[in-house]
Design a protein around this motif. Structure first.
Motif, PDB file in Angstrom:
ATOM      1  N   LEU A   4       0.835  -1.214   0.000  1.00  0.00           N
ATOM      2  CA  LEU A   4       0.000   0.000   0.000  1.00  0.00           C
ATOM      3  C   LEU A   4       0.867   1.261   0.000  1.00  0.00           C
ATOM      4  CD1 LEU A   4      -2.687  -1.155   2.596  1.00  0.00           C
ATOM      5  CD2 LEU A   4      -3.087  -0.703   0.164  1.00  0.00           C
ATOM      6  N   LEU A   5       1.952   1.223   0.771  1.00  0.00           N
ATOM      7  CA  LEU A   5       2.811   2.407   0.843  1.00  0.00           C
ATOM      8  C   LEU A   5       3.621   2.597  -0.445  1.00  0.00           C
ATOM      9  CD1 LEU A   5       4.122   2.187   4.525  1.00  0.00           C
ATOM     10  CD2 LEU A   5       2.589   3.929   3.597  1.00  0.00           C
ATOM     11  N   GLU A   6       3.962   1.488  -1.059  1.00  0.00           N
ATOM     12  CA  GLU A   6       4.796   1.554  -2.261  1.00  0.00           C
ATOM     13  C   GLU A   6       3.999   2.000  -3.494  1.00  0.00           C
ATOM     14  OE1 GLU A   6       6.824  -2.123  -2.912  1.00  0.00           O
ATOM     15  OE2 GLU A   6       7.933  -1.350  -4.630  1.00  0.00           O
ATOM     16  N   GLU A   7       2.721   1.683  -3.484  1.00  0.00           N
ATOM     17  CA  GLU A   7       1.868   1.928  -4.654  1.00  0.00           C
ATOM     18  C   GLU A   7       1.933   3.364  -5.198  1.00  0.00           C
ATOM     19  OE1 GLU A   7       0.681  -0.092  -6.567  1.00  0.00           O
ATOM     20  OE2 GLU A   7      -0.892   0.935  -7.723  1.00  0.00           O
ATOM     21  N   PRO A   8       1.811   4.392  -4.334  1.00  0.00           N
ATOM     22  CA  PRO A   8       1.858   5.759  -4.880  1.00  0.00           C
ATOM     23  C   PRO A   8       3.145   6.060  -5.660  1.00  0.00           C
ATOM     24  CG  PRO A   8       1.263   5.798  -2.540  1.00  0.00           C
ATOM     25  CD  PRO A   8       1.609   4.389  -2.869  1.00  0.00           C
ATOM     26  N   LEU A   9       4.221   5.357  -5.348  1.00  0.00           N
ATOM     27  CA  LEU A   9       5.482   5.570  -6.078  1.00  0.00           C
ATOM     28  C   LEU A   9       5.462   4.839  -7.419  1.00  0.00           C
ATOM     29  CD1 LEU A   9       8.096   5.208  -3.193  1.00  0.00           C
ATOM     30  CD2 LEU A   9       6.833   7.241  -3.949  1.00  0.00           C
ATOM     31  N   THR A  16      13.177   3.586  -8.768  1.00  0.00           N
ATOM     32  CA  THR A  16      13.688   2.214  -8.870  1.00  0.00           C
ATOM     33  C   THR A  16      13.199   1.435  -7.660  1.00  0.00           C
ATOM     34  OG1 THR A  16      15.676   2.662  -7.576  1.00  0.00           O
ATOM     35  CG2 THR A  16      15.817   3.040  -9.962  1.00  0.00           C
ATOM     36  N   LYS A  17      13.342   0.111  -7.759  1.00  0.00           N
ATOM     37  CA  LYS A  17      12.899  -0.748  -6.668  1.00  0.00           C
ATOM     38  C   LYS A  17      13.592  -0.359  -5.350  1.00  0.00           C
ATOM     39  CE  LYS A  17      11.371  -5.333  -6.105  1.00  0.00           C
ATOM     40  NZ  LYS A  17      11.573  -6.666  -5.869  1.00  0.00           N
ATOM     41  N   GLU A  18      14.896  -0.115  -5.439  1.00  0.00           N
ATOM     42  CA  GLU A  18      15.653   0.249  -4.230  1.00  0.00           C
ATOM     43  C   GLU A  18      15.156   1.565  -3.639  1.00  0.00           C
ATOM     44  OE1 GLU A  18      17.661  -1.505  -6.664  1.00  0.00           O
ATOM     45  OE2 GLU A  18      17.230  -3.041  -5.146  1.00  0.00           O
ATOM     46  N   GLU A  19      14.938   2.548  -4.533  1.00  0.00           N
ATOM     47  CA  GLU A  19      14.460   3.852  -4.058  1.00  0.00           C
ATOM     48  C   GLU A  19      13.098   3.727  -3.373  1.00  0.00           C
ATOM     49  OE1 GLU A  19      16.290   7.044  -7.293  1.00  0.00           O
ATOM     50  OE2 GLU A  19      14.524   5.861  -7.821  1.00  0.00           O
ATOM     51  N   ARG A  20      12.250   2.886  -3.970  1.00  0.00           N
ATOM     52  CA  ARG A  20      10.919   2.700  -3.381  1.00  0.00           C
ATOM     53  C   ARG A  20      11.031   2.077  -1.999  1.00  0.00           C
ATOM     54  NH1 ARG A  20       9.191   0.606  -8.681  1.00  0.00           N
ATOM     55  NH2 ARG A  20       9.009  -1.459  -7.739  1.00  0.00           N
ATOM     56  N   LYS A  21      11.890   1.086  -1.888  1.00  0.00           N
ATOM     57  CA  LYS A  21      12.067   0.400  -0.603  1.00  0.00           C
ATOM     58  C   LYS A  21      12.574   1.383   0.458  1.00  0.00           C
ATOM     59  CE  LYS A  21      14.201  -3.792   1.309  1.00  0.00           C
ATOM     60  NZ  LYS A  21      15.385  -3.398   2.094  1.00  0.00           N
ATOM     61  N   LYS A  22      13.550   2.195   0.042  1.00  0.00           N
ATOM     62  CA  LYS A  22      14.130   3.165   0.963  1.00  0.00           C
ATOM     63  C   LYS A  22      13.072   4.183   1.429  1.00  0.00           C
ATOM     64  CE  LYS A  22      18.041   6.273   1.239  1.00  0.00           C
ATOM     65  NZ  LYS A  22      17.943   7.515   0.487  1.00  0.00           N
ATOM     66  N   ARG A  23      12.290   4.648   0.472  1.00  0.00           N
ATOM     67  CA  ARG A  23      11.262   5.643   0.803  1.00  0.00           C
ATOM     68  C   ARG A  23      10.203   5.046   1.745  1.00  0.00           C
ATOM     69  NH1 ARG A  23      10.153  10.376   2.300  1.00  0.00           N
ATOM     70  NH2 ARG A  23       8.150  11.202   1.670  1.00  0.00           N
ATOM     71  N   VAL A  24       9.808   3.805   1.475  1.00  0.00           N
ATOM     72  CA  VAL A  24       8.827   3.138   2.341  1.00  0.00           C
ATOM     73  C   VAL A  24       9.369   3.063   3.773  1.00  0.00           C
ATOM     74  CG1 VAL A  24       7.720   0.910   2.858  1.00  0.00           C
ATOM     75  CG2 VAL A  24       7.658   1.815   0.523  1.00  0.00           C
ATOM     76  N   GLU A  25      10.646   2.723   3.900  1.00  0.00           N
ATOM     77  CA  GLU A  25      11.236   2.608   5.234  1.00  0.00           C
ATOM     78  C   GLU A  25      11.320   3.966   5.931  1.00  0.00           C
ATOM     79  OE1 GLU A  25      14.850   0.402   4.625  1.00  0.00           O
ATOM     80  OE2 GLU A  25      13.729  -1.472   4.273  1.00  0.00           O
ATOM     81  N   GLU A  26      11.668   5.005   5.148  1.00  0.00           N
ATOM     82  CA  GLU A  26      11.690   6.371   5.680  1.00  0.00           C
ATOM     83  C   GLU A  26      10.324   6.771   6.250  1.00  0.00           C
ATOM     84  OE1 GLU A  26      14.652   8.512   2.559  1.00  0.00           O
ATOM     85  OE2 GLU A  26      12.628   9.343   2.674  1.00  0.00           O
ATOM     86  N   ILE A  27       9.296   6.475   5.438  1.00  0.00           N
ATOM     87  CA  ILE A  27       7.944   6.878   5.839  1.00  0.00           C
ATOM     88  C   ILE A  27       7.480   6.109   7.070  1.00  0.00           C
ATOM     89  CG2 ILE A  27       5.509   6.622   5.125  1.00  0.00           C
ATOM     90  CD1 ILE A  27       6.622   9.215   4.137  1.00  0.00           C
ATOM     91  N   MET A  28       7.849   4.830   7.148  1.00  0.00           N
ATOM     92  CA  MET A  28       7.485   4.045   8.340  1.00  0.00           C
ATOM     93  C   MET A  28       8.060   4.703   9.594  1.00  0.00           C
ATOM     94  SD  MET A  28       5.448   1.526   7.753  1.00  0.00           S
ATOM     95  CE  MET A  28       5.581   0.061   8.797  1.00  0.00           C
TER      96      MET A  28
END
Ligand SMILES: Nc1ncnc2c1ncn2[C@@H]1O[C@H](COP(=O)(O)OP(=O)(O)OP(=O)(O)O)[C@@H](O)[C@H]1O
Ligand SMILES: [Mg+2]
Length: 252
Positions: free
Chosen positions: A102-107, A116-128
């Motif tokens: 759900l968090l990754e979807e907007p990206l 990129t996949k890595e950027e999305r993962k990093k951003r999701v972790e930041e937001i958490m």
């Protein structure tokens, strides 16, 4: 136009199709939900929209984010894509998807920028971290979270693409009082930290006082009073504002 204005609404009238249309009536009658609404919000401001149920708060919010399209008047915005957090965290999350998805979807659907996949993962972790949830919850479904935790996820989803304007439509009214306070604190902290402008919709005048710089009071689709929150509470001009403050036990 001043640089620090992020949103200006001028003489806005919003319409809905009449749901109660008779079966054989030819005319497609419209109902007008907002009348001549104007407001201006500055960078970093928290603007509260207050008023009783049915006065048009959500209608105004939905017109600003582009969900209600049947309007006349002007909605000028400095930035694109204000994000919205809705009242009911139980219904606004897809129950079939995990929190991480759900968090990754907007990206993934971001048309402005490729992530990129890595950027999305990093951003999701930041937001958490911003919404103060443990990373272990990324693997859970919404049904495995409390109401407050779900509302944190909704706020997180809204913040994923770094919006400059956030519209929170009664974000705490479906939650228990103690959880309400926690979510309010989160919003206050995020506001301070990220410097975003927030439109905060609430019928709870105590919460409005706590969070907002300016306040717009509505009744039956019209603006009754608009101005600095502290001054308005000290010296309300409209009888209707006085009544609301009295009903909330804020004024004698
Ligand atoms: N989709 C719709 N079709 C027709 N009328 C609508 C629609 N949505 C809202 N309305 C009407 O528009 C008016 C304003 O509704 P709105 O939902 O904006 O009020 P609100 O201030 O957000 O109320 P609440 O505090 O209960 O959320 C109401 O009279 C409502 O019945
Ligand atoms: Mg509403």
């Amino acid at each position: 136009m001043e640089n620090d204005v992020v949103l200006r609404v001028t003489n806005l009238n919003v319409f809905y199709k009449n749901r109660k249309r008779k079966l054989f009536s030819k005319k497609d009658k419209k109902i007008q939900a907002l009348f001549d609404v104007s407001l201006e919000m500055k960078e970093g401001e928290v603007l509260a929209i207050a008023g009783e149920s049915g006065c048009g708060k959500s209608t105004l919010a939905r017109a600003i984010v582009g969900i209600n399209r049947d309007y006349n008047g002007e909605i000028w915005q400095k930035y694109e894509r204000p994000q919205m957090v809705f009242q009911d965290p139980y219904n606004s999350l897809n129950p079939a998807k995990k929190i991480g998805w759900l968090l990754e979807e907007p990206l993934k659907v971001d048309t402005q920028r490729k992530w990129t996949k890595e950027e999305r993962k990093k951003r999701v972790e930041e937001i958490m971290k911003e919404i103060e949830l443990p990373l272990s919850m990324l693997d859970r479904y919404p049904s495995q979270l409390s109401g407050g935790q779900r509302q944190r996820v909704c706020i997180g989803m809204a913040l994923m693409r770094n919006p400059k304007v956030l519209i929170a439509d009664e974000p705490v009214s479906a939650l228990d009082v103690t959880i309400q306070a926690q979510i309010m604190e989160l919003l206050t902290n995020l506001h301070k930290k990220l410097g975003i402008s927030i439109i905060f919709i609430s019928h709870d005048l105590r919460v409005v006082y706590q969070i907002s710089d300016n306040c717009l009071v509505m009744k039956n689709g019209r603006v009754v009073e608009y101005g600095n929150t502290r001054e308005m509470y000290k010296n309300p001009k409209a009888d209707y504002t006085k009544q609301l403050l009295q009903a909330a036990g804020i004024r004698k």
